[in-house]
Motif scaffolding. Structure first.
Motif, mmCIF file in Angstrom:
data_model
loop_
_atom_site.group_PDB
_atom_site.id
_atom_site.type_symbol
_atom_site.label_atom_id
_atom_site.label_comp_id
_atom_site.label_asym_id
_atom_site.label_seq_id
_atom_site.Cartn_x
_atom_site.Cartn_y
_atom_site.Cartn_z
ATOM 1 N N SER A 77 0.828 -1.211 0.000
ATOM 2 C CA SER A 77 0.000 0.000 0.000
ATOM 3 C C SER A 77 0.859 1.256 0.000
ATOM 4 C CB SER A 77 -0.927 0.022 1.219
ATOM 5 O OG SER A 77 -1.830 -1.055 1.197
ATOM 6 N N LEU A 78 1.959 1.210 0.745
ATOM 7 C CA LEU A 78 2.793 2.400 0.901
ATOM 8 C C LEU A 78 3.785 2.627 -0.240
ATOM 9 C CD1 LEU A 78 3.632 2.248 4.719
ATOM 10 C CD2 LEU A 78 1.977 3.724 3.568
ATOM 11 N N THR A 79 4.143 1.558 -0.942
ATOM 12 C CA THR A 79 5.136 1.718 -1.992
ATOM 13 C C THR A 79 4.625 2.653 -3.082
ATOM 14 O OG1 THR A 79 6.565 0.569 -3.579
ATOM 15 C CG2 THR A 79 4.348 -0.296 -3.298
ATOM 16 N N GLU A 80 5.487 3.553 -3.542
ATOM 17 C CA GLU A 80 5.100 4.539 -4.554
ATOM 18 C C GLU A 80 5.024 3.919 -5.945
ATOM 19 O OE1 GLU A 80 7.845 7.734 -4.291
ATOM 20 O OE2 GLU A 80 7.228 8.329 -2.261
ATOM 21 N N SER A 81 5.801 2.870 -6.151
ATOM 22 C CA SER A 81 5.841 2.241 -7.474
ATOM 23 C C SER A 81 4.829 1.107 -7.576
ATOM 24 C CB SER A 81 7.248 1.702 -7.738
ATOM 25 O OG SER A 81 7.284 0.998 -8.951
ATOM 26 N N ASN A 82 4.242 0.950 -8.748
ATOM 27 C CA ASN A 82 3.319 -0.152 -9.002
ATOM 28 C C ASN A 82 3.986 -1.295 -9.752
ATOM 29 O OD1 ASN A 82 0.995 1.008 -7.802
ATOM 30 N ND2 ASN A 82 0.674 2.268 -9.610
ATOM 31 N N GLU A 83 5.273 -1.120 -10.076
ATOM 32 C CA GLU A 83 6.000 -2.153 -10.810
ATOM 33 C C GLU A 83 7.419 -2.293 -10.258
ATOM 34 O OE1 GLU A 83 6.032 -1.581 -15.000
ATOM 35 O OE2 GLU A 83 3.854 -1.323 -15.160
ATOM 36 N N PHE A 84 7.946 -3.509 -10.392
ATOM 37 C CA PHE A 84 9.327 -3.759 -9.986
ATOM 38 C C PHE A 84 9.909 -4.821 -10.909
ATOM 39 C CE2 PHE A 84 12.292 -6.067 -6.941
ATOM 40 C CZ PHE A 84 13.348 -5.204 -7.171
ATOM 41 N N ASP A 85 11.010 -4.498 -11.590
ATOM 42 C CA ASP A 85 11.640 -5.417 -12.544
ATOM 43 C C ASP A 85 12.872 -6.069 -11.927
ATOM 44 O OD1 ASP A 85 9.771 -4.443 -14.272
ATOM 45 O OD2 ASP A 85 11.144 -3.126 -15.351
ATOM 46 N N LEU A 86 13.097 -7.330 -12.310
ATOM 47 C CA LEU A 86 14.288 -8.054 -11.874
ATOM 48 C C LEU A 86 14.852 -8.824 -13.063
ATOM 49 C CD1 LEU A 86 13.648 -9.736 -8.400
ATOM 50 C CD2 LEU A 86 15.452 -8.129 -8.969
ATOM 51 N N HIS A 87 16.127 -8.593 -13.372
ATOM 52 C CA HIS A 87 16.786 -9.373 -14.424
ATOM 53 C C HIS A 87 17.369 -10.625 -13.776
ATOM 54 C CE1 HIS A 87 18.941 -10.285 -18.094
ATOM 55 N NE2 HIS A 87 20.027 -10.477 -17.359
ATOM 56 N N LEU A 88 17.069 -11.780 -14.337
ATOM 57 C CA LEU A 88 17.567 -13.034 -13.778
ATOM 58 C C LEU A 88 18.823 -13.478 -14.530
ATOM 59 C CD1 LEU A 88 14.136 -14.806 -13.132
ATOM 60 C CD2 LEU A 88 15.454 -13.294 -11.636
ATOM 61 N N LYS A 89 18.729 -14.469 -15.392
ATOM 62 C CA LYS A 89 19.904 -14.941 -16.116
ATOM 63 C C LYS A 89 19.671 -14.830 -17.615
ATOM 64 C CE LYS A 89 21.590 -18.202 -12.637
ATOM 65 N NZ LYS A 89 21.929 -19.618 -12.349
ATOM 66 N N VAL A 109 -1.210 -8.382 -6.786
ATOM 67 C CA VAL A 109 0.106 -8.253 -7.414
ATOM 68 C C VAL A 109 0.369 -9.513 -8.234
ATOM 69 C CG1 VAL A 109 2.592 -8.011 -7.050
ATOM 70 C CG2 VAL A 109 0.986 -6.828 -5.530
ATOM 71 N N ASN A 110 0.700 -9.327 -9.492
ATOM 72 C CA ASN A 110 1.021 -10.457 -10.365
ATOM 73 C C ASN A 110 2.497 -10.465 -10.703
ATOM 74 O OD1 ASN A 110 -1.685 -11.409 -10.625
ATOM 75 N ND2 ASN A 110 -2.097 -9.784 -12.107
ATOM 76 N N LEU A 111 3.046 -11.655 -10.911
ATOM 77 C CA LEU A 111 4.429 -11.818 -11.348
ATOM 78 C C LEU A 111 4.395 -12.292 -12.799
ATOM 79 C CD1 LEU A 111 7.347 -13.565 -9.494
ATOM 80 C CD2 LEU A 111 6.838 -14.138 -11.860
ATOM 81 N N PHE A 112 5.102 -11.576 -13.680
ATOM 82 C CA PHE A 112 5.174 -11.947 -15.092
ATOM 83 C C PHE A 112 6.615 -12.307 -15.447
ATOM 84 C CE2 PHE A 112 1.566 -9.080 -14.735
ATOM 85 C CZ PHE A 112 0.585 -9.720 -15.493
ATOM 86 N N THR A 113 6.785 -13.314 -16.289
ATOM 87 C CA THR A 113 8.119 -13.669 -16.779
ATOM 88 C C THR A 113 8.260 -13.195 -18.228
ATOM 89 O OG1 THR A 113 7.437 -15.850 -17.603
ATOM 90 C CG2 THR A 113 8.185 -15.711 -15.309
ATOM 91 N N TYR A 114 9.506 -12.838 -18.595
ATOM 92 C CA TYR A 114 9.783 -12.338 -19.945
ATOM 93 C C TYR A 114 11.040 -13.002 -20.501
ATOM 94 C CZ TYR A 114 6.544 -8.494 -18.923
ATOM 95 O OH TYR A 114 5.439 -7.746 -18.599
ATOM 96 N N ILE A 115 10.980 -13.334 -21.774
ATOM 97 C CA ILE A 115 12.159 -13.781 -22.510
ATOM 98 C C ILE A 115 12.382 -12.767 -23.630
ATOM 99 C CG2 ILE A 115 13.134 -15.556 -24.025
ATOM 100 C CD1 ILE A 115 13.086 -16.493 -21.210
#
Length: 205
Positions: A77-89, A109-115
Motif C-alpha cells: 500500500s505504501l510503496t510509490e511504485s506499481n512495478e518492480f523489474d528483476l533481471h535473472l539470467k 500483485v502479479n508476477l510476469f516472466t519475460y524472454i
C-alpha cells in the motif's frame, strides 16, 4: 589577531560543511527506503523456511497469517511504485505489477516472466480481497532470486467451511525455468474442498 571578517568566514565554512553532511544523509536514507520498498515486492523469505507450514498448526495459523498479511498489505500500500523489474539470467527477467483498485486494501500483485522482453508466463503473487460467500481471501508469496523459486500459500482467514477458522487452501513451491515458464515443483499441502471454492469464486484469476 582574529578579525570579524575571519570569524564570518569560518562560520560560513562550517555552515556549508553541515549542510553537505545533512544532504548526504537525506539522500542515503531516501535511497535505502526506495530500495527497501522495491525489494519488498519479492515477499517474505520466511515462507520458504523448512518449519514454516508446521508453525501454522495448533491453532496458531490465524495469528501468524494475519500478522504476515498485514505486513504485506502495509508495504504494498505504501510503496510509490506499481512495478518492480528483476533481471535473472541471460535473456530471462521478471516483473511484479500491482493492479490499481478503488479500495487501497484490496490489492493484487502479479508476477510476469519475460524472454527477450516478450511476456511468457504469469502467476498471482499476492492478493488481499473480500467478497460475498467466501469472505476474505489471501495469497502470500516469496520469490528467491538465487534459486528462481516461488513459495506460496493461499488461504481464507475465516472460512465458513472450517467453522470460521483459518482455511488453508494450498502451500506450494514452484520454479521459473530458463524458458520463462512457471512450473510446480512441490505441492506441500492441498485442501481439495477449498480448492473447489477457489474455482467457484474465480479466485485463481
Amino acid at each position: 589577531m582574529i578579525t570579524i571578517k575571519k570569524i564570518y568566514s569560518y562560520f560560513a565554512l562550517l555552515l556549508v560543511i553541515l549542510i553537505s553532511i545533512c544532504c548526504k544523509q537525506a539522500v542515503d536514507t531516501s535511497s535505502k527506503n526506495t530500495l527497501y520498498n522495491k525489494n519488498y515486492f519479492v515477499g517474505d523469505s520466511i515462507l520458504s523456511n523448512a518449519n514454516y507450514f508446521s508453525s501454522l498448526k495448533n491453532g496458531k495459523g490465524y495469528l501468524v497469517l494475519k500478522k504476515q498479511n498485514e505486513e504485506y498489505l502495509k508495504k504494498y500500500s505504501l510503496t510509490e511504485s506499481n512495478e518492480f523489474d528483476l533481471h535473472l539470467k541471460n535473456n530471462l527477467s521478471i516483473k511484479f505489477i500491482k493492479e490499481k483498485q478503488k479500495d487501497k486494501n484490496l490489492i493484487k500483485v502479479n508476477l510476469f516472466t519475460y524472454i527477450n522482453n516478450k511476456k511468457t508466463d504469469s502467476i498471482q503473487f499476492y492478493r488481499n480481497i473480500s467478497g460475498d460467500g467466501f469472505g476474505n481471501y489471501n495469497c502470500l508469496s516469496y520469490f528467491n532470486k538465487k534459486t528462481n523459486k516461488i513459495w506460496q500459500i493461499k488461504y481464507f482467514p475465516l472460512n465458513p467451511l472450517r467453522g470460521n477458522s483459518v482455511g488453508i487452501v494450498s502451500y506450494t513451491e514452484s520454479s521459473i525455468s530458463v524458458d520463462g515458464t512457471i512450473k510446480s515443483d512441490s505441492l506441500h499441502y492441498l485442501d481439495e474442498s477449498l480448492d473447489v471454492e477457489m474455482e467457484n469464486y474465480n479466485l485463481y484469476y
